[in-house]
Design an enzyme around this catalytic site. Structure first.
Site, PDB file in Angstrom:
ATOM      1  N   ASP A 149      -3.005  -1.907  -3.308  1.00 48.35           N
ATOM      2  CA  ASP A 149      -1.656  -2.445  -3.116  1.00 48.35           C
ATOM      3  C   ASP A 149      -0.589  -1.546  -3.754  1.00 48.35           C
ATOM      4  O   ASP A 149       0.412  -2.037  -4.289  1.00 48.35           O
ATOM      5  CB  ASP A 149      -1.575  -3.859  -3.697  1.00 48.35           C
ATOM      6  CG  ASP A 149      -0.278  -4.568  -3.324  1.00 48.35           C
ATOM      7  OD1 ASP A 149       0.334  -4.194  -2.306  1.00 48.35           O
ATOM      8  OD2 ASP A 149       0.143  -5.473  -4.064  1.00 48.35           O
ATOM      9  N   TYR A 150      -0.803  -0.239  -3.710  1.00 44.87           N
ATOM     10  CA  TYR A 150       0.269   0.665  -4.147  1.00 44.87           C
ATOM     11  C   TYR A 150       1.437   0.556  -3.179  1.00 44.87           C
ATOM     12  O   TYR A 150       1.254   0.518  -1.963  1.00 44.87           O
ATOM     13  CB  TYR A 150      -0.232   2.106  -4.191  1.00 44.87           C
ATOM     14  CG  TYR A 150      -1.126   2.421  -5.370  1.00 44.87           C
ATOM     15  CD1 TYR A 150      -0.586   2.648  -6.633  1.00 44.87           C
ATOM     16  CD2 TYR A 150      -2.510   2.495  -5.218  1.00 44.87           C
ATOM     17  CE1 TYR A 150      -1.401   2.940  -7.718  1.00 44.87           C
ATOM     18  CE2 TYR A 150      -3.329   2.779  -6.289  1.00 44.87           C
ATOM     19  CZ  TYR A 150      -2.770   3.002  -7.543  1.00 44.87           C
ATOM     20  OH  TYR A 150      -3.587   3.290  -8.610  1.00 44.87           O
ATOM     21  N   GLU A 151       2.658   0.520  -3.736  1.00 47.08           N
ATOM     22  CA  GLU A 151       3.841   0.329  -2.907  1.00 47.08           C
ATOM     23  C   GLU A 151       4.876   1.436  -3.077  1.00 47.08           C
ATOM     24  O   GLU A 151       5.850   1.501  -2.326  1.00 47.08           O
ATOM     25  CB  GLU A 151       4.463  -1.040  -3.217  1.00 47.08           C
ATOM     26  CG  GLU A 151       3.467  -2.181  -2.972  1.00 47.08           C
ATOM     27  CD  GLU A 151       4.066  -3.571  -3.129  1.00 47.08           C
ATOM     28  OE1 GLU A 151       5.276  -3.666  -3.455  1.00 47.08           O
ATOM     29  OE2 GLU A 151       3.331  -4.557  -2.926  1.00 47.08           O
ATOM     30  N   ARG A 152       4.664   2.318  -4.074  1.00 45.26           N
ATOM     31  CA  ARG A 152       5.549   3.464  -4.308  1.00 45.26           C
ATOM     32  C   ARG A 152       4.701   4.684  -4.622  1.00 45.26           C
ATOM     33  O   ARG A 152       3.627   4.547  -5.230  1.00 45.26           O
ATOM     34  CB  ARG A 152       6.528   3.172  -5.451  1.00 45.26           C
ATOM     35  CG  ARG A 152       7.532   2.092  -5.092  1.00 45.26           C
ATOM     36  CD  ARG A 152       8.398   1.704  -6.270  1.00 45.26           C
ATOM     37  NE  ARG A 152       9.395   0.723  -5.855  1.00 45.26           N
ATOM     38  CZ  ARG A 152       9.150  -0.576  -5.735  1.00 45.26           C
ATOM     39  NH1 ARG A 152       7.940  -1.045  -6.009  1.00 45.26           N
ATOM     40  NH2 ARG A 152      10.098  -1.408  -5.331  1.00 45.26           N
ATOM     41  N   GLN A 211       1.300  -7.596   4.505  1.00 47.21           N
ATOM     42  CA  GLN A 211       2.285  -8.456   3.849  1.00 47.21           C
ATOM     43  C   GLN A 211       3.387  -8.871   4.845  1.00 47.21           C
ATOM     44  O   GLN A 211       4.495  -8.348   4.827  1.00 47.21           O
ATOM     45  CB  GLN A 211       2.898  -7.739   2.647  1.00 47.21           C
ATOM     46  CG  GLN A 211       1.884  -7.379   1.567  1.00 47.21           C
ATOM     47  CD  GLN A 211       2.543  -6.704   0.374  1.00 47.21           C
ATOM     48  OE1 GLN A 211       3.582  -7.148  -0.110  1.00 47.21           O
ATOM     49  NE2 GLN A 211       1.942  -5.622  -0.108  1.00 47.21           N
TER      50      GLN A 211
END
Length: 299
Positions: A149-152, A211
């Site tokens: 769930d890395y988002e950056r 998501q």
């Protein structure tokens, strides 16, 4: 000759039905837990014995502990609220419910007071460190899988793909995990990284926790359309529908979420349901966890 022909037909039928089953409806229910509440317990959440149930601990992050966390190049530490989410509690919930498995999610939105970035020094060093640190964590906590769930990102898409893909392959090869999932959302940078990962390593990724609540408030028809779009992007993947307990993004249960799921289920493409998150659902009495599982368990 006839025997050979029959064997060929059977092989073709097997492949066909196997491919159909991969895209079929699933009774998989998943819920993130531990990101926001120090008091949340696994036993707080209702569990329906007729579904496959995954708790996902949020989060483990490769940042240092302390007042000013900094990237640690694949050396993961626990950042979920572990007061009631420890090895003993995990062993107990799994012993009491044979349909329950527990995963840990890697990354997330924030760490401490700042944003969490995927920031490897190099592919080889990050993979080496992550395999070592996560193997120890997974064994200590009796976990079954990982969620990405890395988002950056402080890396290009190919570096992300290689790091995560090699990590999953190594943990599966050693028998440390039995499944892996990814949790992208519809953002240009995020999608570029996750689609690069999917293109090269999609065959070792079991679930896509997309998501859908990251969209602005949407209608039933929009939800179904977005679901099909992401099913096309992550072709061949098991895509789960999702909503958020708190907040107003995506499609809420009271606004038609289950209507959209019924439509997807009718087309045989609903890969399950996941919720963000148990911590926020306590104030709602876990009403929608019950409804989601009842919906999945129904014929």
């Amino acid at each position: 000759m006839e025997s050979c022909f029959c064997s060929t037909v059977l092989a073709i039928l097997f492949i066909y039905f196997f491919s159909i089953s991969n895209a079929a409806n699933s009774k998989l229910f998943r819920e993130y837990i531990g990101a926001e509440s120090e008091s949340i317990k696994l036993t707080d959440v209702p569990i329906n014995s007729k579904v496959e149930f995954h708790f996902i601990l949020a989060f483990a992050i490769d940042y240092t502990n302390g007042n000013s966390p900094s990237p640690s190049n694949g050396k993961f530490n626990i950042f979920w609220e572990s007061n009631h989410l420890g090895p003993g509690e995990i062993a107990s919930i799994k012993h009491g419910h044979s349909n329950v498995k527990v995963a840990v999610s890697l990354g997330g939105d924030t760490v401490g007071d700042g944003k969490a970035f995927f920031a490897p020094n190099s592919i080889d060093s990050w993979v080496k460190n992550s395999v070592s640190s996560l193997t120890n964590m997974i064994k200590e906590y009796n976990l079954d899988g990982i969620d990405i769930d890395y988002e950056r990102f402080h890396s290009d898409p190919n570096t992300f793909a290689e790091c995560i893909g090699q990590l999953i392959m190594s943990l599966k090869k050693s028998g440390t995990i039995s499944f892996a999932s990814i949790a992208p959302f519809d953002d240009e940078e995020v999608q570029s990284h996750y689609l690069a990962l999917w293109k090269k390593y999609g065959h070792v990724i079991d679930y896509v926790n997309f998501q859908f609540y990251a969209y602005d408030k949407i209608s039933v028809s929009q939800f179904v359309s977005y679901f099909k779009k992401q099913a096309s992007n992550y072709a061949g993947g098991q895509i789960l529908a999702s909503f958020i307990s708190g907040g107003g993004g995506g499609l809420k249960p009271d606004d038609g979420f289950f209507e959209a799921c019924s439509e997807l289920k009718g087309e045989g493409i609903l890969g399950g349901i996941f919720i963000w998150c148990a911590d926020e659902s306590t104030k709602l009495g876990f009403e929608y966890e019950k409804k989601s599982q009842d919906f999945l368990a129904s014929a």
